[in-house]
Scaffold this active site. Structure first.
Site, PDB file in Angstrom:
ATOM      1  N   ASP A  34      40.393  22.654  71.515  1.00  0.00           N
ATOM      2  CA  ASP A  34      40.906  23.889  72.104  1.00  0.00           C
ATOM      3  C   ASP A  34      40.424  24.097  73.541  1.00  0.00           C
ATOM      4  O   ASP A  34      41.177  24.513  74.407  1.00  0.00           O
ATOM      5  CB  ASP A  34      40.447  25.092  71.275  1.00  0.00           C
ATOM      6  N   SER A  83      74.744  32.361  53.088  1.00  0.00           N
ATOM      7  CA  SER A  83      73.664  32.343  52.099  1.00  0.00           C
ATOM      8  C   SER A  83      73.889  31.110  51.226  1.00  0.00           C
ATOM      9  O   SER A  83      74.810  30.341  51.466  1.00  0.00           O
ATOM     10  CB  SER A  83      73.722  33.548  51.181  1.00  0.00           C
ATOM     11  N   LYS A 118      62.902  24.752  50.582  1.00  0.00           N
ATOM     12  CA  LYS A 118      63.482  26.059  50.921  1.00  0.00           C
ATOM     13  C   LYS A 118      62.347  27.021  51.249  1.00  0.00           C
ATOM     14  O   LYS A 118      61.572  27.408  50.374  1.00  0.00           O
ATOM     15  CB  LYS A 118      64.306  26.594  49.746  1.00  0.00           C
ATOM     16  N   GLU A 176      63.968  28.911  59.787  1.00  0.00           N
ATOM     17  CA  GLU A 176      63.270  30.001  59.123  1.00  0.00           C
ATOM     18  C   GLU A 176      62.035  30.389  59.939  1.00  0.00           C
ATOM     19  O   GLU A 176      61.228  29.526  60.293  1.00  0.00           O
ATOM     20  CB  GLU A 176      62.851  29.503  57.727  1.00  0.00           C
ATOM     21  N   LYS A 315      66.167  26.804  42.367  1.00  0.00           N
ATOM     22  CA  LYS A 315      65.040  27.747  42.371  1.00  0.00           C
ATOM     23  C   LYS A 315      64.067  27.372  41.275  1.00  0.00           C
ATOM     24  O   LYS A 315      64.478  27.162  40.129  1.00  0.00           O
ATOM     25  CB  LYS A 315      65.553  29.173  42.114  1.00  0.00           C
ATOM     26  N   CYS A 431      75.738  61.754  35.713  1.00  0.00           N
ATOM     27  CA  CYS A 431      75.553  63.185  35.963  1.00  0.00           C
ATOM     28  C   CYS A 431      76.896  63.685  36.474  1.00  0.00           C
ATOM     29  O   CYS A 431      77.446  63.140  37.423  1.00  0.00           O
ATOM     30  CB  CYS A 431      74.474  63.414  37.013  1.00  0.00           C
ATOM     31  N   CYS A 436      75.024  67.292  42.709  1.00  0.00           N
ATOM     32  CA  CYS A 436      73.678  66.886  42.278  1.00  0.00           C
ATOM     33  C   CYS A 436      72.856  66.382  43.471  1.00  0.00           C
ATOM     34  O   CYS A 436      73.269  65.459  44.167  1.00  0.00           O
ATOM     35  CB  CYS A 436      73.768  65.785  41.223  1.00  0.00           C
TER      36      CYS A 436
HETATM   37  S1  IVH Z   1      70.055  25.657  54.677  1.00  0.00           S
HETATM   38  C1  IVH Z   1      73.924  28.233  54.221  1.00  0.00           C
HETATM   39  N1  IVH Z   1      67.585  25.015  54.469  1.00  0.00           N
HETATM   40  O1  IVH Z   1      67.621  30.258  52.468  1.00  0.00           O
HETATM   41  C2  IVH Z   1      72.618  28.552  54.744  1.00  0.00           C
HETATM   42  N2  IVH Z   1      68.173  27.286  54.186  1.00  0.00           N
HETATM   43  O2  IVH Z   1      69.202  31.477  50.418  1.00  0.00           O
HETATM   44  C3  IVH Z   1      72.009  27.290  55.230  1.00  0.00           C
HETATM   45  N3  IVH Z   1      66.307  28.780  53.800  1.00  0.00           N
HETATM   46  O3  IVH Z   1      69.558  32.172  54.668  1.00  0.00           O
HETATM   47  C4  IVH Z   1      70.691  27.259  54.789  1.00  0.00           C
HETATM   48  N4  IVH Z   1      64.746  27.228  53.902  1.00  0.00           N
HETATM   49  O4  IVH Z   1      67.185  31.574  55.381  1.00  0.00           O
HETATM   50  C5  IVH Z   1      68.474  26.000  54.411  1.00  0.00           C
HETATM   51  N5  IVH Z   1      65.408  24.302  54.384  1.00  0.00           N
HETATM   52  C6  IVH Z   1      66.293  25.292  54.320  1.00  0.00           C
HETATM   53  C7  IVH Z   1      65.920  26.627  54.087  1.00  0.00           C
HETATM   54  C8  IVH Z   1      66.912  27.604  54.025  1.00  0.00           C
HETATM   55  C9  IVH Z   1      65.008  28.519  53.734  1.00  0.00           C
HETATM   56  C10 IVH Z   1      66.881  30.114  53.635  1.00  0.00           C
HETATM   57  C11 IVH Z   1      67.812  30.519  54.741  1.00  0.00           C
HETATM   58  C12 IVH Z   1      69.060  31.030  54.065  1.00  0.00           C
HETATM   59  C13 IVH Z   1      68.556  31.272  52.687  1.00  0.00           C
HETATM   60  C14 IVH Z   1      69.663  31.195  51.681  1.00  0.00           C
END
Ligand code: IVH
Length: 671
Positions: A34, A83, A118, A176, A315, A431, A436
């Site tokens: 450093d 997504s 992921k 990310e 997942k 309700c 309400c």
């Molecule tokens: S590919 C179609 N690769 O997961 C979106 N996504 O559940 C392309 N994510 O919004 C995503 N690590 O924020 C990809 N190695 C990775 C990832 C990743 C995290 C997140 C990303 C996306 C979300 C979808």
């Protein structure tokens, strides 16, 4: 030192500092200690203060936190940020593969998959112009995000300029933004010492840090960035794995473990291997993204709804823990629906503290056989909402109590109505009091969240209501600084912030406006379908008054939506509310961007089976070329595309004299 010599030394220092920075933050392999790094940086600083003419705002030493912002500006993503569809078991992955292979038909005999970690952080988009980082944004709703450039500039692993000639023009990199587990531990140690609340998990702190208007705060959080996607089409990049290579050579941090797998079995081996190292992995992760590696095939597979068909997010199984249900509360939702909520002894599950979980409805309670006082198993997967999965009946003491839905609303005492939900084969409790307060409150919360008025959280909304400052959502737009500042715990500055934020959020797209109205069964996607179809509010309203002859023709919109939209726009109170919003300054932005192309203005109806492509792909191709796909034939239909074994739509088309084309004609039209 002479000027020319100083210039040379500055350039040398800059490039060496940039190299060392990348070695440390991107490759995780610091080349020097450093103090050596700091000494070089200090020398550069001294030289620049003597020769300010060599200052360059894009140089790495200028990675300083900028001034605090008043607000985040909206930015539109050139390409929607998608997504992923989840797969919770290997079986679901095989199902995904089956669908992929079916859609690809004879296009390929062998499929390579790309497996990548992921990360559990926040998706961001980075824009480089001529190799220089110019803008970074959050995902937002996928179409429009917020400009968080200044905060992102404080992240050392985001290069301010691309190492390789990133080509001319614009390059978009996605990845990310996240916090390492180590950094979180350090921060929490500090928080503990100073008696502050501990952060629950890395993802929440990362997201929270990037939403700070003051970049200095973001800088103090020591965030990180991992790249996973390059949006540009580059002729030499033919696969997703090559994209990762390219990202690496541009100077981004890219996960080393990611790998190409020759078939799904290999991909599953990858998933199993990573599962072993996952607890010790430096970042929070919640699965493995499996993609069809070949980019041409990705294109053929395309996107449906919010997610690409060429990717699946595997997942890892949720984590479970046991706890005791202390009580079951009943929440009143914005439509008046009663939702039971289990309150537990708070317990740690999957890295965060869980104290409550929704039980959804009475059926769920009966299915679980749940009683108050029971010991239960709760489950939480990554960012997924915790749920009660099982009652441990053997743990009963006999003191557990059965739960009954109240007969009157827990908030207003209004009468509770039971409604049958034939589609779900269940009953829901509502309700019935239109006034309400709980319903109203939930509606206000929904409204401000769609309008993205972040300054108005649930507590503030309740306070404003109690103080009589607002009676409905439209009143929000007439709030003045003088109304808020005198309230206890507010003051000038926060009043100013609130009013400024509201002013900034007055313009909204039609799809969000429709979503904000809280029409029963009209969520984000349906609102978008309606907005794209009608373009302007008046058209939708007049169609609704004529019992929605036109809505009837939008694919994906069923009778329940139809009825509730029609009922909504026939109700005087709702029409008055819309008028009041307009009067108070809410404006709907220009029509939704429908793609323009050679099919603009044309309506297609599909019937029968096509041999060359699936119906979904045919639909997407039409939409991309600017056309519409409608569900039933009318005299307004431009073409009926008839595949093998067409249905009754063909007969109707013949009767009405609508042009009928076969698959070959259709393929020719697509070009
Ligand atoms: S590919 C179609 N690769 O997961 C979106 N996504 O559940 C392309 N994510 O919004 C995503 N690590 O924020 C990809 N190695 C990775 C990832 C990743 C995290 C997140 C990303 C996306 C979300 C979808």
């Amino acid at each position: 030192m002479e000027k020319s010599e100083a210039k040379k030394r500055i350039i040398k220092l800059r490039s060496e500092i940039a190299r060392l920075r990348s070695a440390y933050h991107v490759e995780n392999a610091p080349g020097v200690t450093d103090d050596v790094y700091e000494s070089l940086t200090r020398e550069l600083g001294d030289l620049l203060s003597k020769h300010p003419e060599f200052n360059d705002i894009n140089a790495p030493e200028n990675r300083v936190a900028g001034k605090p912002l008043d607000k985040f500006v909206k930015v539109e993503h050139k390409v929607r940020m998608l997504s992923l569809n989840d797969a919770f078991s290997y079986e679901e992955l095989y199902d995904w593969e089956k669908r992929v292979k079916k859609l690809l038909g004879g296009l390929t005999a062998k499929l390579d998959y790309f497996c990548e970690v992921k990360f559990d952080g926040l998706a961001v988009s980075l824009i480089y112009e001529n190799g220089i980082f110019v803008r970074g944004a959050t995902r937002g709703d996928g179409f429009i995000g917020e400009d968080i450039t200044e905060n992102l500039k404080t992240i050392e692993s985001i290069p301010l300029s691309l190492t390789r000639r990133g080509g001319r023009g614009e390059v978009e990199v996605r990845g990310e933004a996240l916090m390492s587990k180590k950094t979180l531990a350090k921060l929490n140690l500090q928080n503990e010492k100073e008696g502050r609340i501990l952060f629950a998990n890395t993802r929440n702190v990362a997201a929270g840090s990037l939403r700070q208007l003051d970049p200095q705060l973001a800088k103090e959080r020591h965030l990180d960035f991992v790249a996973y996607d390059l949006i540009e089409k580059i002729p030499t990049v033919q696969s997703h794995s090559e994209k990762h290579e390219m990202l690496r050579s541009l100077g981004f941090k890219v996960e080393k473990l990611d790998a190409v797998c020759g078939n799904l079995e290999e991909a599953i081996t990858f998933i199993k291997k990573f599962e072993k190292v996952r607890p010790d992995f430096p970042y929070g992760t919640d699965g493995i993204v499996v993609s069809v590696d070949n980019l041409k095939l990705q294109e053929v597979l395309g996107v449906v709804g919010k997610a690409p068909r060429y990717m699946a997010a595997f997942k890892y199984p949720a984590e479970r823990a046991t706890t005791i249900v202390k009580e079951i509360l009943v929440n009143v939702g914005r439509t008046g629906v009663l939702t039971p909520l289990a309150v537990f002894e708070p317990t740690m599950v999957a890295g965060s503290l869980v104290g409550k979980a929704t039980l959804h409805n009475m059926d769920q309670i009966e299915r679980l056989g749940l009683r108050i006082g029971d010991t239960v198993v709760i489950e939480k997967a990554g960012d997924v909402i915790p749920k009660v999965v099982e009652v441990l009946v053997r743990m009963r003491t006999g003191k557990e109590k059965k739960f009954k839905m109240p007969e009157s609303c827990p908030t207003c005492g209004g009468k509770i109505e039971k409604r049958e939900l034939p589609a779900q084969k269940s009953v829901a409790f509502y309700c019935s009091n239109p006034k309400c307060p709980a319903k109203n409150e939930r509606y206000l919360e929904h409204f401000v969240s769609v309008f993205e008025i972040y300054e108005l959280g649930p507590k503030i909304l309740r306070r404003f209501k109690d103080e009589g400052l607002i009676t409905d959502a439209a009143d929000i737009f007439t709030l003045k600084k003088e109304d808020i500042a005198p309230l206890e715990r507010f003051g000038e500055k926060s009043a100013e912030n609130i009013v400024a934020e509201i002013e900034n959020k007055k313009k909204i797209s039609l799809s969000k406006f429709l979503w904000a109205l809280g029409i029963l069964h009209v969520g984000e996607e349906t609102a978008r379908d309606l907005a794209i179809h009608f373009g302007i509010l008046e058209k939708l309203m007049s169609s609704a008054r004529q019992d929605l002859a036109e809505i009837d023709n939008i694919e994906n919109i069923g009778p329940a939506v139809l009825k509730s939209v029609s009922d909504f726009f026939k109700d005087k109170n709702n029409l008055n509310f819309i008028k009041k919003l307009e009067k108070n300054g809410v404006g709907i932005e220009k029509a939704e961007n429908r793609k323009k192309g050679k099919f603009t203005g044309l309506n297609f109806v599909l019937t029968g089976t096509l041999s060359q492509m699936s119906r979904e792909i045919a639909k997407e191709r039409i939409l991309t070329l600017g056309g519409k796909v409608v569900g039933s034939v009318s005299k307004n239909t431009s073409y009926v595309v008839a595949g093998a074994e067409p249905g009754s739509k063909l007969k109707t088309a013949e009767k009405l004299g609508v042009k009928i084309i076969n698959e070959k004609d259709f393929l020719n039209m697509l070009g």
